[in-house]
Design an enzyme around this catalytic site. Sequence first.
Site, PDB file in Angstrom:
ATOM      1  N   GLU A  64       0.993  -1.159   0.170  1.00 24.75           N
ATOM      2  CA  GLU A  64       0.037  -0.113   0.015  1.00 24.75           C
ATOM      3  C   GLU A  64       0.988   1.183   0.134  1.00 24.75           C
ATOM      4  O   GLU A  64       1.923   1.144   1.036  1.00 24.75           O
ATOM      5  CB  GLU A  64      -0.847  -0.183   1.307  1.00 24.75           C
ATOM      6  CG  GLU A  64      -2.158   0.766   1.273  1.00 24.75           C
ATOM      7  CD  GLU A  64      -2.975   0.735   2.640  1.00 24.75           C
ATOM      8  OE1 GLU A  64      -3.596   1.568   2.751  1.00 24.75           O
ATOM      9  OE2 GLU A  64      -2.576  -0.376   3.410  1.00 24.75           O
ATOM     10  N   ARG A 299       5.329 -12.972   9.961  1.00 24.78           N
ATOM     11  CA  ARG A 299       6.288 -11.878   9.603  1.00 24.78           C
ATOM     12  C   ARG A 299       7.517 -11.860  10.279  1.00 24.78           C
ATOM     13  O   ARG A 299       7.569 -12.441  11.202  1.00 24.78           O
ATOM     14  CB  ARG A 299       5.470 -10.508  10.014  1.00 24.78           C
ATOM     15  CG  ARG A 299       4.605 -10.554  11.123  1.00 24.78           C
ATOM     16  CD  ARG A 299       3.663  -9.577  11.430  1.00 24.78           C
ATOM     17  NE  ARG A 299       4.243  -8.112  11.095  1.00 24.78           N
ATOM     18  CZ  ARG A 299       4.065  -7.004  10.267  1.00 24.78           C
ATOM     19  NH1 ARG A 299       2.803  -7.278   9.700  1.00 24.78           N
ATOM     20  NH2 ARG A 299       4.830  -5.826  10.269  1.00 24.78           N
ATOM     21  N   LYS A 309       4.675   0.925   9.309  1.00 23.85           N
ATOM     22  CA  LYS A 309       4.789   2.056   8.588  1.00 23.85           C
ATOM     23  C   LYS A 309       4.310   3.176   9.576  1.00 23.85           C
ATOM     24  O   LYS A 309       4.883   4.444   9.459  1.00 23.85           O
ATOM     25  CB  LYS A 309       4.067   2.149   7.261  1.00 23.85           C
ATOM     26  CG  LYS A 309       5.017   1.449   6.180  1.00 23.85           C
ATOM     27  CD  LYS A 309       4.052   1.274   4.866  1.00 23.85           C
ATOM     28  CE  LYS A 309       3.161   0.141   4.877  1.00 23.85           C
ATOM     29  NZ  LYS A 309       2.489   0.142   3.549  1.00 23.85           N
TER      30      LYS A 309
HETATM   31  P1  ATP Z   1       2.881  -2.106   8.042  1.00 23.05           P
HETATM   32  O1  ATP Z   1       2.159  -2.479   9.075  1.00 23.05           O
HETATM   33  O2  ATP Z   1       4.203  -1.665   8.048  1.00 23.05           O
HETATM   34  O3  ATP Z   1       2.057  -0.674   7.319  1.00 23.05           O
HETATM   35  P2  ATP Z   1       1.582  -3.518   6.073  1.00 23.05           P
HETATM   36  O4  ATP Z   1       1.610  -5.153   5.885  1.00 23.05           O
HETATM   37  O5  ATP Z   1       0.361  -3.029   6.359  1.00 23.05           O
HETATM   38  O6  ATP Z   1       2.830  -3.025   6.680  1.00 23.05           O
HETATM   39  P3  ATP Z   1       1.902  -3.483   3.071  1.00 23.05           P
HETATM   40  O7  ATP Z   1       2.132  -2.076   2.307  1.00 23.05           O
HETATM   41  O8  ATP Z   1       0.293  -3.699   3.037  1.00 23.05           O
HETATM   42  O9  ATP Z   1       2.224  -3.151   4.533  1.00 23.05           O
HETATM   43  O10 ATP Z   1       2.610  -4.883   2.996  1.00 23.05           O
HETATM   44  C1  ATP Z   1       3.151  -5.111   1.559  1.00 23.05           C
HETATM   45  C2  ATP Z   1       3.473  -6.524   1.809  1.00 23.05           C
HETATM   46  O11 ATP Z   1       4.505  -6.725   2.724  1.00 23.05           O
HETATM   47  C3  ATP Z   1       2.364  -7.614   2.108  1.00 23.05           C
HETATM   48  O12 ATP Z   1       2.261  -8.446   1.708  1.00 23.05           O
HETATM   49  C4  ATP Z   1       2.858  -7.776   3.540  1.00 23.05           C
HETATM   50  O13 ATP Z   1       2.378  -8.890   4.071  1.00 23.05           O
HETATM   51  C5  ATP Z   1       4.212  -7.872   3.545  1.00 23.05           C
HETATM   52  N1  ATP Z   1       4.913  -7.783   5.076  1.00 23.05           N
HETATM   53  C6  ATP Z   1       4.913  -6.365   5.710  1.00 23.05           C
HETATM   54  N2  ATP Z   1       5.526  -6.396   6.730  1.00 23.05           N
HETATM   55  C7  ATP Z   1       6.277  -7.553   6.733  1.00 23.05           C
HETATM   56  C8  ATP Z   1       7.003  -8.238   8.025  1.00 23.05           C
HETATM   57  N3  ATP Z   1       7.379  -7.408   8.954  1.00 23.05           N
HETATM   58  N4  ATP Z   1       7.441  -9.344   7.341  1.00 23.05           N
HETATM   59  C9  ATP Z   1       7.105  -9.940   6.292  1.00 23.05           C
HETATM   60  N5  ATP Z   1       6.369  -9.318   5.318  1.00 23.05           N
HETATM   61  C10 ATP Z   1       5.839  -8.299   5.553  1.00 23.05           C
HETATM   62 MG    MG Z   2      -0.977  -2.101   5.559  1.00 24.34          MG
END
Ligand code: ATP
Ligand code: MG
Length: 598
Positions: A64, A299, A309
């Site tokens: 995102e 994760r 983020k």
């Molecule tokens: P955040 O909580 O930091 O915003 P998010 O998962 O909401 O992280 P996205 O931009 O939606 O962020 O994530 C893109 C991809 O990265 C998703 O497929 C998510 O599962 C993966 N991802 C995010 N954080 C991790 C992590 N700590 N370990 C492995 N994969 C991750």
């Molecule tokens: Mg997200």
Amino acid sequence: MSDDKSTPGGADTKPSNFLRQIVERDLAQGTYATRRFGGSPGDAAHHAAGLPDPARIRTRFPPEPNGYLHIGHAKSICLNFGLARDYAGACHLRFDDTNPEKEEQEYVDAILDAVKWLGFDWTSQGTEHLYHASNYFDFMYRAAEALIGADLAYVDEQTAEEMRANRGDFGHPGVDSPFRHRSPAENLARFREMRDGGHPDGSMVLRAKIDMASPNINLRDPAIYRIRRATHHNTGDTWCIYPMYTFAHPIEDALENITHSICTLEFEDQRPFYDWLLDHLCTLGLLAQPRPHQYEFARLNLTYIVTSKRKLRQLVADGHVSGWDDPRLPTIVGLRRRGYTPESLQLLAERSGVSKAGGWLDYSSLEIALRDDLDPKAARACVVLDPLKLKLTNFAEVFGSDDFADACHAPVHPGHPERGQRDFVLTRELWIEREDFLEVPTKGYHRLYPGNKARLKYGHIIECTGCEKDDAGNITAVLATIVPDTKSGTPGADAVKVKGVITWVSATTGLPAEVRLFDRLFTVPQPDAGGTDFLTVINPNSLKVVQAWVEPSLATARPDDKFQFERHGYFVADRHDHQPGRLVFNRTTTLKDTWAAK
Ligand code: ATP
Ligand code: MG
């Protein structure tokens, strides 16, 4: 990339994990062998008109664009692009921009940069697979109407509170909405009114019609469309209704012909809805079969950092760090500026494995990965981080003049003689580390103290004769004499035995440099665990800036060049502030062994 050698079938050289096993099983069984690909995302008819899919599997990385990517995303990128590379597939980079708020071009650009820098490419067999989920709004709307037509979705006009109360909880089944039994025609009319702006935000939602008594609360008629008057960065004001993430995501995967949709464990409970939705849309003839399947893994969590983020944004916005690329942050831009290499992050992703069990990886794993990558590559250099003057009082006697400069040499890399030598000179006055002199030695100390001999690395053995002090009693210089004929690399080098080795930089030809030494940003290993407010455990001493002296070879260092500074660790020329005439280095990490000399 370090392992470009891997070709289809070469994947067996990699440690296996459950995702590789699933991919290998699907390839062996030909699960996806019949798929066609229309050359771009599209519905069942679009793909049916295409050729057999040239990609054996399709994965995707779907960020995102609402912030900078971090080390957790790096893991997901390495995993998804890595699987596609290893199994002759394609990995799509998809901006998951269905949420109209919070998206900015700055983040989009940074994500493109981060993926490329990590060594991956969304172009496969000549086709660029860079997609925006917001381009699928038309199809999503069509899918919603199709579900309504099949009596699989309905417009609910309950208030948010009523809906929450009627959803039930773990111990109690939900209660059907009074709007649940409307006819498809009536629902369709209402849904079109929603689309046409006939109802205020929040007044009604479209829900999937599944089972209000399901033990999985996500299946109790989840909302799939909501009314939200917001301008979208891509579609502007075309829409005042937007799909919910849980509805949008499976459809995005299916339109793109994804085979293996890999996400983190939080989405495990959503998988039944993912399956429900895609199965129905396939049956209705809207989406191509065989359809994608979702798989979840734990994760990546690293100690002493936060990977959300939202929290990273707060650290930046509140000025706890200098920006998204502050070298103390676990953002990809921060890690890059700190001196981490793409290969070291790939190594960490590989070593941290893929599993269903969450856990915390020690921050030192990252440092180990960097050392393993850089030790065989990084050029060596000598620097003094905490300078104290050393005066060689018999210099003129040994070399004929106090102005003489004795040529010394050291390998650029001890394991690669072909990379040549660094040239520098020994002069009468040198800079040494303050800790390399003690007036009164402690037990086991072998460096400089009055009466002791030690070797100047790559130079002569010297004997310490004393020190100079200012009026306040502070030591301002160390005094020593050269032991003639003991220069490193000459026949007399071993004539005198010493236990201590001193690193040094000529005070005449050495160059001044700013060196930034970083410590962990937080004082506790899990800064945001168990209700801890991560802002209260920020380490106030995470940045120390020192004025150092460095060997002349570093004059030509370019931004991003990486070095092992002998005895001190791995350093990088800062990509923003380092320039000719103003040398600025960041310490990426220390060496594994603490300085051996006593
Ligand atoms: P955040 O909580 O930091 O915003 P998010 O998962 O909401 O992280 P996205 O931009 O939606 O962020 O994530 C893109 C991809 O990265 C998703 O497929 C998510 O599962 C993966 N991802 C995010 N954080 C991790 C992590 N700590 N370990 C492995 N994969 C991750
Ligand atoms: Mg997200």
